[in-house]
Design an enzyme around this catalytic site. Structure first.
Site, PDB file in Angstrom:
ATOM      1  N   PHE A  61      11.998  14.914 102.303  1.00  0.00           N
ATOM      2  CA  PHE A  61      11.006  13.872 102.574  1.00  0.00           C
ATOM      3  C   PHE A  61      11.440  13.086 103.825  1.00  0.00           C
ATOM      4  CE2 PHE A  61       8.901   9.740 101.908  1.00  0.00           C
ATOM      5  CZ  PHE A  61       7.612  10.209 102.008  1.00  0.00           C
ATOM      6  N   ASP A  62      10.488  12.417 104.490  1.00  0.00           N
ATOM      7  CA  ASP A  62      10.818  11.793 105.789  1.00  0.00           C
ATOM      8  C   ASP A  62      11.890  10.709 105.696  1.00  0.00           C
ATOM      9  OD1 ASP A  62       9.205   9.862 104.654  1.00  0.00           O
ATOM     10  OD2 ASP A  62       7.752   9.770 106.265  1.00  0.00           O
TER      11      ASP A  62
ATOM     12  N   ALA B 224      11.402  11.583  92.745  1.00  0.00           N
ATOM     13  CA  ALA B 224      10.259  10.662  92.697  1.00  0.00           C
ATOM     14  C   ALA B 224       9.162  11.141  91.744  1.00  0.00           C
ATOM     15  CB  ALA B 224       9.698  10.473  94.104  1.00  0.00           C
TER      16      ALA B 224
ATOM     17  N   TYR C 192      22.140 -12.790  86.204  1.00  0.00           N
ATOM     18  CA  TYR C 192      22.698 -12.104  87.376  1.00  0.00           C
ATOM     19  C   TYR C 192      23.487 -10.869  86.949  1.00  0.00           C
ATOM     20  CZ  TYR C 192      24.557 -11.537  92.071  1.00  0.00           C
ATOM     21  OH  TYR C 192      24.844 -11.048  93.326  1.00  0.00           O
TER      22      TYR C 192
ATOM     23  N   LYS D 255       6.778   5.983  91.907  1.00  0.00           N
ATOM     24  CA  LYS D 255       5.944   7.145  91.560  1.00  0.00           C
ATOM     25  C   LYS D 255       6.015   7.350  90.044  1.00  0.00           C
ATOM     26  CE  LYS D 255       6.800   7.823  96.107  1.00  0.00           C
ATOM     27  NZ  LYS D 255       7.678   6.950  96.878  1.00  0.00           N
TER      28      LYS D 255
ATOM     29  N   HIS E  37       5.647   6.913 112.495  1.00  0.00           N
ATOM     30  CA  HIS E  37       4.261   6.884 112.002  1.00  0.00           C
ATOM     31  C   HIS E  37       3.843   5.524 111.453  1.00  0.00           C
ATOM     32  CE1 HIS E  37       6.772   7.728 108.568  1.00  0.00           C
ATOM     33  NE2 HIS E  37       5.794   7.377 107.753  1.00  0.00           N
TER      34      HIS E  37
ATOM     35  N   ASP F 130      15.929  14.772  94.510  1.00  0.00           N
ATOM     36  CA  ASP F 130      15.077  13.661  94.921  1.00  0.00           C
ATOM     37  C   ASP F 130      13.929  13.697  93.919  1.00  0.00           C
ATOM     38  OD1 ASP F 130      13.099  12.065  95.975  1.00  0.00           O
ATOM     39  OD2 ASP F 130      13.283  12.806  98.020  1.00  0.00           O
TER      40      ASP F 130
HETATM   41  C1  P61 Z   1       4.791   8.548  99.694  1.00  0.00           C
HETATM   42  F1  P61 Z   1       4.183   7.192 104.605  1.00  0.00           F
HETATM   43  N1  P61 Z   1       7.082   8.478  99.238  1.00  0.00           N
HETATM   44  O1  P61 Z   1       4.810   9.755  99.363  1.00  0.00           O
HETATM   45  P1  P61 Z   1      10.379   4.785  98.587  1.00  0.00           P
HETATM   46  N2  P61 Z   1      11.374  10.743  98.156  1.00  0.00           N
HETATM   47  C2  P61 Z   1      10.119  11.179  98.028  1.00  0.00           C
HETATM   48  C3  P61 Z   1       9.081  10.322  98.318  1.00  0.00           C
HETATM   49  O2  P61 Z   1       7.844  10.768  98.196  1.00  0.00           O
HETATM   50  C4  P61 Z   1       9.359   8.992  98.762  1.00  0.00           C
HETATM   51  C5  P61 Z   1      10.706   8.583  98.859  1.00  0.00           C
HETATM   52  C6  P61 Z   1      11.691   9.483  98.554  1.00  0.00           C
HETATM   53  C7  P61 Z   1       6.024   7.807  99.669  1.00  0.00           C
HETATM   54  C8  P61 Z   1       6.034   6.425 100.229  1.00  0.00           C
HETATM   55  C9  P61 Z   1       6.137   6.554 101.685  1.00  0.00           C
HETATM   56  O3  P61 Z   1       6.617   7.448 105.627  1.00  0.00           O
HETATM   57  C10 P61 Z   1       6.471   7.126 104.332  1.00  0.00           C
HETATM   58  O4  P61 Z   1      10.354   4.171  97.233  1.00  0.00           O
HETATM   59  C11 P61 Z   1       9.862  12.557  97.572  1.00  0.00           C
HETATM   60  O5  P61 Z   1       9.065   4.795  99.253  1.00  0.00           O
HETATM   61  O6  P61 Z   1      11.437   4.210  99.441  1.00  0.00           O
HETATM   62  C12 P61 Z   1       8.337   8.092  99.108  1.00  0.00           C
HETATM   63  O7  P61 Z   1      10.785   6.295  98.289  1.00  0.00           O
HETATM   64  C13 P61 Z   1      11.076   7.204  99.291  1.00  0.00           C
HETATM   65  C14 P61 Z   1       5.038   6.745 102.482  1.00  0.00           C
HETATM   66  C15 P61 Z   1       7.372   6.660 102.220  1.00  0.00           C
HETATM   67  C16 P61 Z   1       5.182   7.020 103.806  1.00  0.00           C
HETATM   68  C17 P61 Z   1       7.547   6.916 103.563  1.00  0.00           C
HETATM   69  O8  P61 Z   1       3.747   7.980 100.023  1.00  0.00           O
END
Ligand code: P61
Length: 458
Positions: A124-125, A217, A72, A258, A450, A215
């Site tokens: 990012f969204d 990723a 832990y 990623k 979405h 950010d």
């Molecule tokens: C992706 F449809 N990306 O590109 P988490 N920052 C950035 C990302 O690309 C990102 C995150 C933070 C995804 C997965 C995804 O509506 C969606 O580990 C630059 O996914 O939490 C994630 O990281 C968030 C797909 C996320 C989606 C949200 O496909």
């Protein structure tokens, strides 16, 4: 004869995937309410929904899984991850989280307040979601070139320094907790940010006393583009470039799904003890104790190993080369795509591809449905559905770009698969004139709609 490019890995384990018929797919997509997230993965032949957590781990990563320490507190896996993050990014403090948006949630809980402003390059969204849910504002300062898919620019993820300075100058600085720079910039099409730009953003931020968060990723892919495209970096190693990149940040959020090539994981890292201490409170609250933060010990081990592998040149050359191969094929077929090609995905310009489908009928989603029914290939809409409604006016937001993203999982598909994907797009492109009607929303969630949106044919 010059020997051609070939992968520096071979395949030790395979996972069967199944083709289907067009009739089956028409039925499945209707049942899925024309939302590709609702499809069962077994109904997808080639899955390009995302490159997030969908890659193939290496033999060394799997070996690390067996060595995970599940204590832990104070596990050796935590220290392994800490060492890897420190060696690769230079950051001294870190918090594990279960994925990228969890890192955003934890860090933003400590730093973003109602009425705040967070400038950046096409957030990012999930990042935008975590800003807006706190009644703060994300202001996009990406360079204009990013919004024209046919303009060639080596670093379309760059921050427009004039736009950024205007935000810094015209707002109360105490309301700007940080600037967030996404490397590579996913929303702009997996486009890189140049080292020069990262440095200039940091200089501007320092001038106004504002912090900079990356950010991160796809930080390794960003470093690859800097090496290949930016003057002065051709002879530097990816690791040297990465270290310099992070020297221009105060901290980072990371989706390890990623560029750490794991199926789940994330983290926050920073050089500031104060930022760490403030975020740590929320990490314990939302994720878990400081030395595991929502991850199993084995996950942290695989993640640490993945960080080393993702920052090797030959890995990146293969990865980004495969994406470019898909891009070149599509260009050859006349399909309008974002150029230069992104690091993790090819982005198809749906407004150019389907000019007969009205914006209000979601051309990129319509195209995603067409490509799926054509060949069982699943992409994702990066357009008006993803953009959500304006939180104040509740009107649909129509971003400048309406894209279908074809994201390639890491080390997963072969060049034959890529040829198949390209042919699927070509077939739809050849009958594009016949596609005149799009989709309408029948049900939607208030934020990140979405994922669960339901649609029907117009
Ligand atoms: C992706 F449809 N990306 O590109 P988490 N920052 C950035 C990302 O690309 C990102 C995150 C933070 C995804 C997965 C995804 O509506 C969606 O580990 C630059 O996914 O939490 C994630 O990281 C968030 C797909 C996320 C989606 C949200 O496909």
């Amino acid at each position: 004869m010059k020997l051609p490019f070939a992968e520096e890995y071979r395949i030790k384990m395979v996972e069967p995937i199944r083709k289907s018929t067009k009739e089956e797919r028409l039925k499945w997509i209707k049942e899925a309410k024309y939302n590709l997230f609702n499809l069962k993965s077994e109904h997808v032949y080639i899955d390009l929904l995302t490159d997030s957590g969908t890659g193939a781990m290496s033999d060394k990563q799997w070996a690390e899984m067996m060595l995970g320490d599940e204590s832990y507190a104070g596990s050796s896996s935590y220290y392994k991850m800490k060492k890897a993050i420190n060696e690769i990014t230079g950051f001294e403090y870190f918090l594990p989280t279960h994925q990228g948006r969890a890192a955003e949630n934890v860090l933003f809980s400590a730093t973003v307040k109602e009425g705040d402003i967070v400038p950046g390059n096409s957030h990012f969204d999930t990042t935008k979601g975590h800003i807006e849910i706190r009644k703060a504002h994300a202001i996009d300062c990406t360079i204009d070139e990013a919004f024209n898919t046919s303009i060639k620019h080596d670093f379309k993820g760059n921050v427009d320094l004039e736009k950024l300075e205007k935000v810094l100058k015209t707002n109360d600085i105490s309301k700007i907790p940080f600037i967030i720079v996404t490397v590579t910039c996913n929303t702009a099409g997996g486009q890189p940010v140049s080292m020069k730009n990262l440095k200039e953003v940091k200089e501007l931020a320092d001038k106004y006393g504002v912090k900079v968060i990356f950010d991160s990723a796809r930080f390794a892919e960003n470093a690859y583009f800097i090496k290949m495209r930016e003057e002065g970096y051709a002879d530097k190693t990816i690791r040297e470039i990465v270290r310099e990149m992070f020297s221009y940040a105060d901290g980072m959020t990371m989706s390890s799904k990623k560029d750490a090539i794991v199926n789940i994981g994330g983290f926050i890292a920073t050089r500031h003890k104060k930022m760490f201490d403030e975020a740590a409170v929320f990490n314990i609250l939302y994720e878990g104790y400081l030395t595991y933060g929502g991850l199993a010990g084995r996950d942290m081990n695989a993640l640490a190993q993945g960080l080393y592998e993702a920052t090797e040149f030959s890995y990146l050359e293969n990865r980004i080369g495969q994406v470019a191969y898909l891009g070149k094929k599509l260009v050859e077929y006349g399909v309008p795509v974002q150029q230069p090609f992104g690091g993790h995905a090819i982005f198809v310009d749906a407004l150019k591809f389907l000019p007969n489908v009205k914006r209000e009928e979601f051309p990129a989603q319509t195209l995603a449905v067409e490509v799926y029914t054509e060949a069982g290939v699943r992409g994702v809409e990066i357009g008006a559905i993803l953009a959500d409604r304006d939180p104040v006016t509740h009107e649909n937001r129509y971003p400048e770009l309406e894209l279908l993203r074809l994201a390639l999982p890491r080390r997963t598909y072969t060049y034959n698969h890529i040829d198949y994907i390209a042919a699927a797009l070509k077939n739809v492109y050849d009958r594009r004139e016949e596609i005149t009607k799009g989709l309408k929303i029948t049900h939607e969630a208030p934020v990140l709609r979405h994922f669960t949106v339901e649609l029907d044919r117009v």
